[in-house]
Design a protein around this motif. Structure first.
Motif: not given
Length: 251
Positions: A123-124, A44-48, A10-11, A54-56
């Motif tokens: 954490a990841a 990286g895919g899960q970061i996307i 999330r961060q 977060q935007m929605v």
């Protein structure tokens, strides 16, 4: 950019907001449409996905959404349904669990970034458990106006094992050796385009059961051409690069 691959997803995704906004502005300043294509490999895919979550802000209240600027999201070898290998290594009882833990720990160390071991309590990794609250969040909060594509390795392995004189074995998909094909190909609630990269391999398993320990030895074929679609090496393959270009060019 660089980020702590063992940190809180999330961060990490919050840090992506500034980068995407900057790229969108550069596109507009250059006469473009302000849209950004983004490619994520593995974590990286899960970061996307978390960035888009977060935007929605709310799927029910569209006015709360913020511009995410993403046109194409290409997700390569990423645990869209969580990491089966990690989850299994944590819950299988002894003695089978001893074999699973040994294999998982060895693999996580082998596939480490820059030779640094992956902490089993990172954490990841906790967030990538299939039943984690994080995986539930990104499965239920997503952007619908994005073109999603998944690319993944799908190795079919014929595992042969001699146990107490009995020859066991069978052919099955082992994904990219870290992720199942199902987790890497299918994004929950998303109608994505999926592209698999396949190969076949024979693996011999030797198990030595002692009084208080279990040791497993895997024998792989040589040369290792069979393994070009394994998780660690998949991103380096020219076929993957070509498919990404074709997707972005609309071929």
């Amino acid at each position: 950019g660089n980020y702590n691959y063992q940190g809180d997803i999330r961060q990490i995704a919050k840090g992506l907001q500034e980068d995407v906004a900057r790229l969108a502005k550069e596109s507009l300043d250059a006469g473009g449409d302000g849209q950004v294509d983004i490619v994520g490999f593995s974590l990286g895919g899960q970061i996307i996905r978390e960035y888009l979550a977060q935007m929605v802000r709310s799927m029910e209240t569209e006015e709360d959404d913020r511009p995410h600027h993403i046109a194409n999201a290409i997700i390569i070898a990423s645990p869209n349904k969580g990491s089966w290998a990690y989850a299994q290594s944590q819950k299988i009882p002894w003695p089978a669990g001893a074999i699973s833990n040994q294999a998982a720990n060895a693999y996580f160390a082998w596939s480490a970034d820059n030779g640094q071991p992956i902490n089993a309590t990172a954490a990841a990794l906790e967030q990538l458990k299939p039943d984690s609250s994080f995986m539930e969040r990104v499965a239920n909060r997503y952007a619908t106006n994005v073109s999603y594509s998944t690319l993944y390795g799908d190795i079919s392995g014929t595992v042969k094992q001699n146990l107490f004189g009995v020859q066991l074995g069978g052919k099955t998909s082992i994904g990219d050796t870290l992720l199942t094909a199902d987790s890497a190909s299918d994004i929950p609630n998303i109608n994505e385009e999926s592209y698999s990269f396949d190969s076949d391999v024979d693996v011999n398993v030797k198990i030595d059961i002692g009084n208080s320990s279990v040791a497993a030895e895997l024998e792989f074929p040589t040369p290792m051409d069979y393994w070009k679609w394994q998780h660690r090496d998949l991103i380096e393959q020219p076929e993957i690069h070509q498919k990404v270009l074709e997707i972005l060019e609309g071929v």
